[in-house]
Scaffold this motif. Sequence first.
Motif, mmCIF file in Angstrom:
data_model
loop_
_atom_site.group_PDB
_atom_site.id
_atom_site.type_symbol
_atom_site.label_atom_id
_atom_site.label_comp_id
_atom_site.label_asym_id
_atom_site.label_seq_id
_atom_site.Cartn_x
_atom_site.Cartn_y
_atom_site.Cartn_z
ATOM 1 N N VAL A 252 1.120 -1.141 0.013
ATOM 2 C CA VAL A 252 0.201 0.315 -0.006
ATOM 3 C C VAL A 252 1.332 0.751 0.236
ATOM 4 N N LEU A 253 2.366 1.499 0.598
ATOM 5 C CA LEU A 253 2.701 2.142 0.955
ATOM 6 C C LEU A 253 3.745 2.505 -0.348
ATOM 7 N N ILE A 274 2.341 7.870 9.771
ATOM 8 C CA ILE A 274 3.077 8.187 10.834
ATOM 9 C C ILE A 274 2.705 6.887 11.147
ATOM 10 N N ALA A 275 4.514 6.862 11.530
ATOM 11 C CA ALA A 275 4.319 4.769 12.530
ATOM 12 C C ALA A 275 4.922 5.555 13.659
ATOM 13 N N ARG A 291 9.529 -6.650 9.094
ATOM 14 C CA ARG A 291 10.281 -6.504 7.753
ATOM 15 C C ARG A 291 11.363 -5.453 7.007
ATOM 16 N N GLU A 292 12.499 -5.756 6.378
ATOM 17 C CA GLU A 292 13.511 -4.879 6.727
ATOM 18 C C GLU A 292 13.181 -3.539 5.377
ATOM 19 N N ASP A 293 12.351 -4.283 4.713
ATOM 20 C CA ASP A 293 12.206 -3.091 3.173
ATOM 21 C C ASP A 293 11.154 -2.634 4.192
ATOM 22 N N LEU A 294 9.673 -2.779 5.166
ATOM 23 C CA LEU A 294 9.162 -1.641 5.932
ATOM 24 C C LEU A 294 9.701 -1.160 6.541
ATOM 25 N N TYR A 295 10.786 -1.309 7.181
ATOM 26 C CA TYR A 295 11.318 -0.208 8.444
ATOM 27 C C TYR A 295 11.688 0.812 7.682
ATOM 28 N N TYR A 296 11.926 0.828 6.445
ATOM 29 C CA TYR A 296 13.177 1.430 5.545
ATOM 30 C C TYR A 296 12.524 2.371 4.858
ATOM 31 N N ARG A 297 11.086 1.326 4.660
ATOM 32 C CA ARG A 297 10.082 2.478 3.495
ATOM 33 C C ARG A 297 9.513 3.614 4.824
#
Length: 436
Positions: A252-253, A274-275, A291-297
């Motif tokens: 979604v992001l 905002i998380a 998830r690493e990719d979500l963390y950086y997103r």
Amino acid sequence: MRLLLVEDDKDQRQLLAELLTDYDLVLAASVAEAQPHLGKVDMVLSDWKLGDGDGLMLLRAAQRLSQGPAFVMMTAYGTISHAVEAMRQGADDYLSKPFSRQELALTLEKVGRAQKLRQDNQRLSQALTDQNKLTEIIGQAPAMQQLQSRLARISDTDATVLIEGESGTGKELAARALHQLSRRAQKPFVAINCGAIPEALAESELFGSDKGAFTGATQAKAGKFEAASSGTLFLDEIGELPLVLQSKLLRVLQEGKVTRLGEHQERSIDVRIIAATNRDLKAEVQAGRFREDLYYRLNVVPLVLPPLRERKDDIPALCRHFLALYARRHGLSQPELSPALVGRLLSHHWPGNVRELANRMERLVLLGEDMPIAAVTPGNGDFTVSLPPGGLDWEAFERHCLDKALALNGGNKRQTARYLNLGYKALLYRLEKHGL
């Protein structure tokens, strides 16, 4: 500019409407018809004499609005006393019938300019008020000054922000400040605690669901992303989100579109994300739980809220703020902070951070006393307890501690059990025992 024309004579109303084609016009024939429109227009042009009252009734109703419209009164020939009374009551100008097309245009143009100036001043005043909202994030510690500076700098962007900090440090307050200072301030601010929703319902809560998508889905439902359209979505405790939903959130992001559960149709969204988390997300990534990719997103702009124990010099100012706040809220006098109490507060470890301090100040306002609470130092299990000389009601104390721990963890029972180092069933037993 939107103009409300109030005239009970049909022919006069039609004639004036033909002269006012430069305006976004709303027509009304009576006080009753006009009143619902007062808060939706910039200017009112009203006759003095109306079938169910007079123009003064409308003028007073307009003045009761927080941002009322400009007001021009039309009076009949020979009734200058009505015009004088209208101006005395706060009308911006008047027109005495009969008047020429030029008189009408000049009067409305003059009043319109004055109204625009008022609206610009109100917007400026609101902008200054919004800037002052940062003062709710109280603190002169270097970390807090840096936080305030960063909030002001990034608030009016659409950058995704990750707020990290222990429970009770004010992560949602920082998120709301970002929203209130942004161009999205008049749009929705939607908050969801990712750790407080059942895993089976999390997807529909976030992304929405179609009718019949699951048992109990009796109608289509928009998710939090759609509810926050054009505004801000605050994903609190993002570290609690299950892995399967993390991948869907990432999509979604990346794409800016959501698909409701049970549907195939994609819906475009315009939402600022905002998380927030009280977990170490880098450690969670290494452990395979995030998830690493979500963390950086999410971690485009990081904000870190310091725990209260690392900025104890701010405690007196925070206490005064909360005492004044709760005294106003409950209509009670504001207690004084004695040196002895300040000393106890400064020596406390504050595992619940600013939220714990706020709770204690509210209790001080309500009860006039500061109940001794165990001061816990994490790490080796040692702690110091200040017991009252007259004895302690253990059941009440246990209930208070459970209630406090639940509040600190946003009502999340599993998280509360971990916080108290209790088994989940043991916590449920105690909660049921105390009716929590």
